[in-house]
Design a protein around this motif. Structure first.
Motif, PDB file in Angstrom:
ATOM      1  N   GLU A 204       3.498  21.204 -34.925  1.00 39.80           N
ATOM      2  CA  GLU A 204       2.306  20.501 -35.396  1.00 39.80           C
ATOM      3  C   GLU A 204       1.797  21.096 -36.702  1.00 39.80           C
ATOM      4  O   GLU A 204       1.230  20.391 -37.545  1.00 39.80           O
ATOM      5  CB  GLU A 204       1.216  20.555 -34.325  1.00 39.80           C
ATOM      6  CG  GLU A 204       1.496  19.700 -33.102  1.00 39.80           C
ATOM      7  CD  GLU A 204       0.521  19.946 -31.966  1.00 39.80           C
ATOM      8  OE1 GLU A 204       0.382  19.057 -31.097  1.00 39.80           O
ATOM      9  OE2 GLU A 204      -0.098  21.040 -31.932  1.00 39.80           O
ATOM     10  N   SER A 205       2.019  22.393 -36.875  1.00 42.59           N
ATOM     11  CA  SER A 205       1.559  23.038 -38.110  1.00 42.59           C
ATOM     12  C   SER A 205       2.286  22.507 -39.337  1.00 42.59           C
ATOM     13  O   SER A 205       1.744  22.522 -40.440  1.00 42.59           O
ATOM     14  CB  SER A 205       1.715  24.559 -38.010  1.00 42.59           C
ATOM     15  OG  SER A 205       3.071  24.973 -38.187  1.00 42.59           O
ATOM     16  N   VAL A 206       3.535  22.042 -39.142  1.00 40.31           N
ATOM     17  CA  VAL A 206       4.261  21.455 -40.271  1.00 40.31           C
ATOM     18  C   VAL A 206       3.525  20.220 -40.767  1.00 40.31           C
ATOM     19  O   VAL A 206       3.384  20.002 -41.979  1.00 40.31           O
ATOM     20  CB  VAL A 206       5.702  21.093 -39.855  1.00 40.31           C
ATOM     21  CG1 VAL A 206       6.435  20.424 -41.021  1.00 40.31           C
ATOM     22  CG2 VAL A 206       6.456  22.334 -39.387  1.00 40.31           C
ATOM     23  N   LEU A 207       3.043  19.393 -39.840  1.00 44.96           N
ATOM     24  CA  LEU A 207       2.278  18.205 -40.221  1.00 44.96           C
ATOM     25  C   LEU A 207       0.985  18.591 -40.924  1.00 44.96           C
ATOM     26  O   LEU A 207       0.587  17.964 -41.917  1.00 44.96           O
ATOM     27  CB  LEU A 207       1.972  17.363 -38.980  1.00 44.96           C
ATOM     28  CG  LEU A 207       3.183  16.714 -38.303  1.00 44.96           C
ATOM     29  CD1 LEU A 207       2.785  16.124 -36.961  1.00 44.96           C
ATOM     30  CD2 LEU A 207       3.779  15.624 -39.196  1.00 44.96           C
ATOM     31  N   TYR A 208       0.317  19.631 -40.428  1.00 45.19           N
ATOM     32  CA  TYR A 208      -0.922  20.088 -41.057  1.00 45.19           C
ATOM     33  C   TYR A 208      -0.661  20.516 -42.502  1.00 45.19           C
ATOM     34  O   TYR A 208      -1.409  20.148 -43.410  1.00 45.19           O
ATOM     35  CB  TYR A 208      -1.505  21.251 -40.259  1.00 45.19           C
ATOM     36  CG  TYR A 208      -2.780  21.823 -40.838  1.00 45.19           C
ATOM     37  CD1 TYR A 208      -4.014  21.300 -40.490  1.00 45.19           C
ATOM     38  CD2 TYR A 208      -2.746  22.901 -41.741  1.00 45.19           C
ATOM     39  CE1 TYR A 208      -5.192  21.818 -41.025  1.00 45.19           C
ATOM     40  CE2 TYR A 208      -3.913  23.424 -42.275  1.00 45.19           C
ATOM     41  CZ  TYR A 208      -5.127  22.879 -41.916  1.00 45.19           C
ATOM     42  OH  TYR A 208      -6.294  23.393 -42.453  1.00 45.19           O
ATOM     43  N   TRP A 209       0.405  21.264 -42.696  1.00 43.83           N
ATOM     44  CA  TRP A 209       0.720  21.757 -44.035  1.00 43.83           C
ATOM     45  C   TRP A 209       1.128  20.636 -44.984  1.00 43.83           C
ATOM     46  O   TRP A 209       1.052  20.783 -46.202  1.00 43.83           O
ATOM     47  CB  TRP A 209       1.825  22.817 -43.958  1.00 43.83           C
ATOM     48  CG  TRP A 209       1.277  24.202 -43.858  1.00 43.83           C
ATOM     49  CD1 TRP A 209       0.607  24.745 -42.808  1.00 43.83           C
ATOM     50  CD2 TRP A 209       1.336  25.209 -44.868  1.00 43.83           C
ATOM     51  NE1 TRP A 209       0.254  26.035 -43.099  1.00 43.83           N
ATOM     52  CE2 TRP A 209       0.690  26.346 -44.355  1.00 43.83           C
ATOM     53  CE3 TRP A 209       1.887  25.266 -46.142  1.00 43.83           C
ATOM     54  CZ2 TRP A 209       0.570  27.527 -45.077  1.00 43.83           C
ATOM     55  CZ3 TRP A 209       1.777  26.443 -46.873  1.00 43.83           C
ATOM     56  CH2 TRP A 209       1.116  27.554 -46.341  1.00 43.83           C
ATOM     57  N   THR A 210       1.586  19.535 -44.436  1.00 41.53           N
ATOM     58  CA  THR A 210       1.978  18.389 -45.263  1.00 41.53           C
ATOM     59  C   THR A 210       0.810  17.433 -45.445  1.00 41.53           C
ATOM     60  O   THR A 210       0.981  16.332 -45.956  1.00 41.53           O
ATOM     61  CB  THR A 210       3.171  17.661 -44.621  1.00 41.53           C
ATOM     62  OG1 THR A 210       4.111  18.624 -44.147  1.00 41.53           O
ATOM     63  CG2 THR A 210       3.888  16.785 -45.637  1.00 41.53           C
TER      64      THR A 210
END
Length: 536
Positions: A345-351
Motif C-alpha cells: 500500500e505504501s507504493v501507492l501512497y508514494w505514487t
C-alpha cells in the motif's frame, strides 16, 4: 552536446532517411519481414506481432508506451517495424534478421527512458523490439525468489509478491508503470535502498539472448557479462528476457508521512538539518526531500520555496517518532502526520494515489500523468551550506518550473563496493539529486524553453555537487552528457558520458562489450562502445 547546427542537420538527415525507409515498405519491399517469418518457429509464428506503418494498429502500438510527449510528434523519427514479441524465438529472429539487413534495434520494456531512446533513434533505419508481452512473474516465497520477465512493470512485480506474502517486498522504484527491463539493467533504486541497496544488488540470475541469438543464463553467459547487465545497461549487451530476484523481508506494518515546509515556515533551516541527518538515520527510515516553487500564502502574488519531506519507515509510528524526535526534531513530526499501512500500500501512497486506493491499481499500465519532461541528475558529497541553499532557492524562484529531488544514501548503499556492480555511486555520496521539469505545451519552442530552464538550474548547482567527473545516474538518462553516433569515434564519444555514469567501471564494461558484441550491434545514443569500432 554537439554543435547545434550539426545536431539539427543530423536530425534532418535522420528524418529524411526514415521517410525513405518508410517509402520502401509502402512499395511492398519487405525483406526484413520475410526474414522474420522464415526464422520464426512454426509453433510460434511471428507474423501476428509484426507492425509496419501500413498496419492500422501501428500508431497505437507505437504510442502506447511513449512516456515522454517530447518524442510523440509528427517529426519524431519512427521505426519501420515494431515487433511485440510473444516468444523467445521472436527475439532471436529479430536479432538474426536485423543483423542480416543492417537495421538498428531499439528495445522497449516500459517506455520510461527519459530521453526516449528505447523507441526512437537519431540513426536510421531502426525498428522496435517491444517486450510488453513478455511479462510473466513467478514468485516462490519458499525460496524467497522470483523470476520476472523484462516486460513486466514494477507495479505488477509488487502486486504479485504481495499476493503471496505480506512480509516480502523488493527494493526498486516507486513508479508502478516503469518496465523491469530498463529499470533493473540500469541499477534500479527505490525507497528501501538504504536498507537493502539497489535492485541490482538483489539479482541472482538472468536470461538473455546474445548477438548470435543464443539463450544464456548466468552460468552460460559467465560472471563478466552477468556483472555488466546489472547496472551497465542491458541493451548494450543483448536482449534481457528475465531476471531472478531475491525477495527481501518487510514488516507487516510500515509507516509513511509527508511533511511540507515553506521558506516562511523555516524551510531553509529544516533542509539544512535534513542534510546533516538523512544519510545517517536508521536504515529503516528513508526521507526523500523534494524542493519546488509554489505560490506564497503569506505574500499575495509572490513565489516561495516548498520543501516536502516524503518518507517510508519499515516499522510502526511509535518507533518512527522515537527516531525523528531524537535525530530530527526540527521537522516537527507528529503522530497525526503518520499513516500505517502494508508495504504494498505504501507504493501507492508514494505514487500519490489517494489513501485507500485498492492495490489492484498497481496492475494498471497507464501512467497517472503523461506530459513533456526533462530530467538530469547529480550526486552530493558534502552538505550544502546555508548560504548555498539560500542561493539555490533564490535561483529556483527565478526559474519557477524546475524541481529538485534529493534521495539520501548511507546505510546499505555505503557498504557495497563500487566495483560490485557497474553502478559505482556508493560510499562517499550523501544523496542523489534529480532535476525535474514538466510542461504541457507542445512544440519545439516550448521544449527548448523548459529544457533551458533545467540546464540553468543544473549550472547553478555546479559548486555543490560531485566533480571530476560530475557523476550521473544511468536510469536518469540525459543526452546533454553526450551522444554516441556509433561511428569511428564511438569509443571517444562513449567515454564522455560513460565515466559520468560508471566512473572506473566504464573500462571494464567496454572490455566486456568488445568481447560479447565486437560488431556493436546492440547500440544506442548512450550505449557502451567497443574498444575498436567494427560494426557488422
Amino acid at each position: 552536446m554537439g554543435h547545434p547546427r550539426r545536431t539539427l542537420l543530423s536530425f534532418i538527415c535522420s528524418a529524411f532517411l526514415v521517410l525513405v525507409a518508410a517509402s520502401r515498405w509502402a512499395r511492398g519491399d519487405e525483406p526484413f519481414t520475410q526474414c522474420l517469418i522464415q526464422n520464426s518457429h512454426l509453433s510460434h509464428p511471428i507474423s501476428s506481432v509484426i507492425y509496419t506503418p501500413n498496419n492500422s494498429s501501428y500508431s497505437s502500438v507505437l504510442q502506447s508506451y511513449i512516456r515522454n510527449l517530447r518524442f510523440n510528434t509528427s517529426t519524431t523519427p519512427k521505426p519501420i517495424v515494431i515487433i511485440t514479441a510473444l516468444h523467445i524465438s521472436h527475439v532471436q529472429a529479430s536479432i538474426i534478421c536485423a543483423r542480416e539487413h543492417s537495421l538498428q534495434m531499439k528495445i522497449r520494456s516500459g517506455g520510461h527512458d527519459y530521453e526516449g531512446i528505447s523507441y526512437y533513434s537519431l540513426s536510421t533505419p531502426f525498428f522496435i523490439l517491444d517486450m510488453l508481452n513478455l511479462r510473466s512473474i513467478e514468485v516462490d516465497v519458499g525460496s524467497e525468489t522470483a523470476w520476472v520477465q523484462a516486460g513486466a512493470t514494477l507495479g505488477e512485480v509488487y502486486y504479485r509478491i504481495a499476493e503471496k506474502s505480506r512480509t516480502h517486498g523488493f527494493p526498486a522504484g516507486v513508479c508502478p508503470t516503469v518496465g523491469v527491463g530498463g529499470h533493473f539493467s540500469g541499477g534500479g533504486y527505490g525507497n528501501m535502498m538504504r536498507k537493502y541497496g539497489l535492485s541490482v544488488d538483489n539479482i541472482v540470475d538472468a536470461q538473455m539472448v546474445d548477438v548470435n541469438g543464443r539463450l544464456l543464463d548466468r552460468e552460460s553467459m559467465g560472471e563478466d557479462l552477468f556483472w555488466a547487465i546489472r547496472g551497465g545497461g542491458g541493451a548494450s549487451f543483448g536482449v534481457i528476457l528475465a531476471y531472478k530476484i531475491n525477495l527481501v523481508p518487510v514488516p507487516e506494518t510500515v509507516t509513511v508521512f509527508r511533511v511540507e515546509k515553506t521558506l516562511e515556515q523555516n524551510a531553509t533551516e529544516i533542509v539544512y538539518k535534513w542534510e546533516q541527518v538523512a544519510p545517517h538515520l536508521d536504515e529503516d527510515l528513508f526521507i526523500r526531500l523534494i524542493i519546488d516553487v509554489v505560490n506564497s500564502t503569506i505574500q499575495t502574488g509572490k513565489k516561495t520555496i516548498r520543501a516536502s519531506f516524503l518518507a517510508l519507515f519499515l516499522g510502526n509510528t511509535t518507533r518512527l517518532l522515537s527516531i525523528t524526535n531524537e535525530s530530527f526534531p526540527e521537522l516537527g513530526l507528529k503522530p497525526s502526520d503518520c499513516i500505517e499501512m502494508t508495504w504494498v500500500e505504501s507504493v501507492l501512497y508514494w505514487t500519490a494515489f489517494p489513501t485507500g486506493t485498492p492495490v489492484e491499481a498497481l496492475l494498471s499500465r497507464t501512467p497517472q500523468v503523461l506530459t513533456h519532461l526533462k530530467r538530469k541528475s547529480d550526486y552530493g558529497k558534502e552538505p550544502i551550506p546555508k548560504e548555498g541553499l539560500e542561493y539555490i532557492f533564490k535561483r529556483m524562484i527565478e526559474l519557477e518550473r524546475p524541481a529538485l529531488t534529493f534521495n539520501p544514501y548511507g546505510g546499505k548503499m555505503a557498504e557495497i563496493s563500487p566495483a560490485e556492480t557497474p553502478f559505482p555511486h556508493r560510499a562517499g555520496n550523501l544523496w542523489k539529486i534529480q532535476y525535474a521539469t514538466n510542461w504541457d505545451e507542445d512544440g519545439e519552442e516550448a521544449a527548448n524553453y523548459y529544457i533551458g530552464l533545467t540546464r540553468k538550474l543544473y549550472d547553478y548547482m555546479t559548486p555543490f555537487v560531485s566533480k571530476n567527473p560530475r557523476e550521473a545516474f544511468l536510469n536518469y538518462r540525459d543526452l546533454d552528457l553526450g551522444i554516441n553516433h556509433n561511428g569511428n569515434a564511438s569509443y571517444m564519444e562513449g567515454t564522455v558520458y560513460g565515466v559520468k555514469y560508471f566512473k572506473g567501471n566504464f573500462k571494464r564494461l567496454v572490455r566486456i562489450k568488445t568481447k560479447v558484441d565486437p560488431g556493436n550491434f546492440f547500440r544506442n545514443e548512450q550505449s557502451i562502445p567497443t574498444l575498436l569500432h567494427r560494426r557488422k
